[in-house]
Design an enzyme around this catalytic site. Structure first.
Site, PDB file in Angstrom:
ATOM      1  N   ASP A 190      70.690  67.358  69.181  1.00 15.68           N
ATOM      2  CA  ASP A 190      72.090  67.037  68.916  1.00 15.68           C
ATOM      3  C   ASP A 190      72.315  65.523  68.815  1.00 15.68           C
ATOM      4  O   ASP A 190      71.570  64.735  69.396  1.00 15.68           O
ATOM      5  CB  ASP A 190      72.967  67.635  70.028  1.00 15.68           C
ATOM      6  CG  ASP A 190      74.431  67.670  69.644  1.00 15.68           C
ATOM      7  OD1 ASP A 190      74.741  67.710  68.433  1.00 15.68           O
ATOM      8  OD2 ASP A 190      75.283  67.650  70.558  1.00 15.68           O
ATOM      9  N   ASN A 223      77.511  76.568  63.310  1.00 16.51           N
ATOM     10  CA  ASN A 223      77.459  75.420  62.392  1.00 16.51           C
ATOM     11  C   ASN A 223      77.830  75.804  60.952  1.00 16.51           C
ATOM     12  O   ASN A 223      78.111  74.932  60.129  1.00 16.51           O
ATOM     13  CB  ASN A 223      76.073  74.754  62.400  1.00 16.51           C
ATOM     14  CG  ASN A 223      75.759  73.991  63.676  1.00 16.51           C
ATOM     15  OD1 ASN A 223      74.608  73.898  64.103  1.00 16.51           O
ATOM     16  ND2 ASN A 223      76.780  73.418  64.304  1.00 16.51           N
TER      17      ASN A 223
HETATM   18  C1  IPE Z   1      74.245  72.565  68.792  1.00 16.37           C
HETATM   19  O1  IPE Z   1      74.901  71.385  68.458  1.00 16.37           O
HETATM   20  C2  IPE Z   1      73.521  73.096  67.597  1.00 16.37           C
HETATM   21  C3  IPE Z   1      72.391  72.309  67.141  1.00 16.37           C
HETATM   22  C4  IPE Z   1      71.939  71.214  67.685  1.00 16.37           C
HETATM   23  C5  IPE Z   1      71.721  72.829  65.994  1.00 16.37           C
HETATM   24  P1  IPE Z   1      76.448  71.380  68.045  1.00 16.37           P
HETATM   25  O2  IPE Z   1      76.799  69.981  67.745  1.00 16.37           O
HETATM   26  O3  IPE Z   1      76.703  72.378  67.001  1.00 16.37           O
HETATM   27  O4  IPE Z   1      77.139  71.890  69.385  1.00 16.37           O
HETATM   28  P2  IPE Z   1      78.595  71.658  69.928  1.00 16.37           P
HETATM   29  O5  IPE Z   1      79.533  71.931  68.798  1.00 16.37           O
HETATM   30  O6  IPE Z   1      78.682  70.229  70.365  1.00 16.37           O
HETATM   31  O7  IPE Z   1      78.717  72.590  71.075  1.00 16.37           O
HETATM   32  C1  IPE Z   2      72.960  68.130  65.502  1.00 14.25           C
HETATM   33  O1  IPE Z   2      73.714  66.994  65.278  1.00 14.25           O
HETATM   34  C2  IPE Z   2      72.526  68.804  64.239  1.00 14.25           C
HETATM   35  C3  IPE Z   2      73.272  70.030  63.927  1.00 14.25           C
HETATM   36  C4  IPE Z   2      74.140  70.587  64.714  1.00 14.25           C
HETATM   37  C5  IPE Z   2      73.013  70.657  62.667  1.00 14.25           C
HETATM   38  P1  IPE Z   2      75.266  67.040  65.012  1.00 14.25           P
HETATM   39  O2  IPE Z   2      75.508  67.174  63.565  1.00 14.25           O
HETATM   40  O3  IPE Z   2      75.932  68.073  65.854  1.00 14.25           O
HETATM   41  O4  IPE Z   2      75.685  65.598  65.502  1.00 14.25           O
HETATM   42  P2  IPE Z   2      76.927  65.208  66.402  1.00 14.25           P
HETATM   43  O5  IPE Z   2      76.880  66.051  67.619  1.00 14.25           O
HETATM   44  O6  IPE Z   2      78.148  65.482  65.572  1.00 14.25           O
HETATM   45  O7  IPE Z   2      76.745  63.770  66.683  1.00 14.25           O
HETATM   46 MG    MG Z   3      76.652  68.040  67.735  1.00 12.49          MG
END
Ligand code: IPE
Ligand code: IPE
Ligand code: MG
Length: 241
Positions: free
Chosen positions: A18, A66
């Site tokens: 993340d 997502n």
């Molecule tokens: C969790 O991250 C999913 C992945 C890293 C693929 P998210 O960014 O989607 O999670 P939330 O929304 O902060 O819970």
């Molecule tokens: C994790 O990074 C990757 C996916 C969830 C696909 P994020 O896209 O959630 O990045 P942040 O949390 O918004 O910084």
């Molecule tokens: Mg995230």
């Protein structure tokens, strides 16, 4: 490199990768740049696992939730997954990595499904290492899918309700033959599991780092391993004198 005895190292590590978006924002770049750099990290972290003798790595790359992101971001991620498979297939084979992909396939494009099929098939006999990519994955969805499959088996008379126990349940998950993760790492600083491996992490040790995934490196990884080595995994028991 690291003075940790092999028996104090995790066998299976799961990572919630993340912080890609925030990493990009901090640099004044579009979110997708964070995803691009984030995908490059996978090989680096896997190589450290090889060096350390860690055998299984499960990476959360895209959650079921997502799909609710803007189409532009979703499409970019999907095309990157395809590109990753095309680009890394040779290296995965060379390194004897068995690639697996867990999650619901129905939403994936037919071209991505084809690539997944190709690379999982061409690496299925590799015994050196398991790389498990969670794409379009949800832990609650996985449990629901297992319950459906078990209900069907009961209906067909293949099993009876009395046969249902934790061991049988595990056999209906996406990872029936893989031991549960010993260590769960979450980058990006959030203290939540975001629907990842809900059943499997019942007794997993958790490590959260504020470091964004594109910045996560060997030093951070070893810090997590060092901390893990000090944990007292009691599984509900009390410490033996
Ligand atoms: C969790 O991250 C999913 C992945 C890293 C693929 P998210 O960014 O989607 O999670 P939330 O929304 O902060 O819970
Ligand atoms: C994790 O990074 C990757 C996916 C969830 C696909 P994020 O896209 O959630 O990045 P942040 O949390 O918004 O910084
Ligand atoms: Mg995230």
């Amino acid at each position: 490199m690291l003075n940790i005895p092999q028996d104090k190292l995790p066998h299976h590590i799961a990572i919630i990768m993340d912080g890609n978006g925030r990493w990009a924002k901090k640099k004044g770049l579009p979110r997708i740049e964070g995803h691009r750099v984030g995908m490059e990290k996978i090989r680096e972290i896997m190589d450290i696992c090889f060096k350390m003798g860690i055998k299984i790595l499960t990476l959360y790359a895209f959650s079921q939730q997502n799909w609710n992101r803007p189409p532009r971001e979703v499409n970019f991620l999907m095309s990157r997954f395809g590109r990753y498979l095309d680009k890394e297939e040779k290296d995965l084979k060379k390194k004897k990595v068995q690639l697996r992909v867990i999650g619901r396939r129905d939403n994936l494009s037919s071209s991505l499904k084809e690539k997944i099929k190709r690379v999982t098939l061409s690496t299925q006999n590799n015994q050196g290492f398991i790389l498990n990519l969670a794409i379009s994955y949800g832990g609650q969805e996985e449990i629901v899918d297992a319950v459906r499959a078990i209900s069907l088996a009961v209906k067909k008379g293949v099993i009876s309700p009395q046969d249902i126990n934790k061991e049988l349940f595990k056999r209906y998950l996406y990872t029936p033959d893989i031991p549960y993760p010993d260590l769960l790492i979450r980058t990006g600083g959030e203290f939540r599991v975001s629907n990842f491996l809900l059943w499997q992490i019942a007794y997993t040790e958790i490590w959260v780092t504020p470091v964004y995934w594109p910045d996560f490196n060997e030093e951070h990884f070893l810090e997590a391993l060092r901390d893990y080595a000090k944990r007292d995994r009691r599984f509900g028991r009390i410490k033996e004198k």
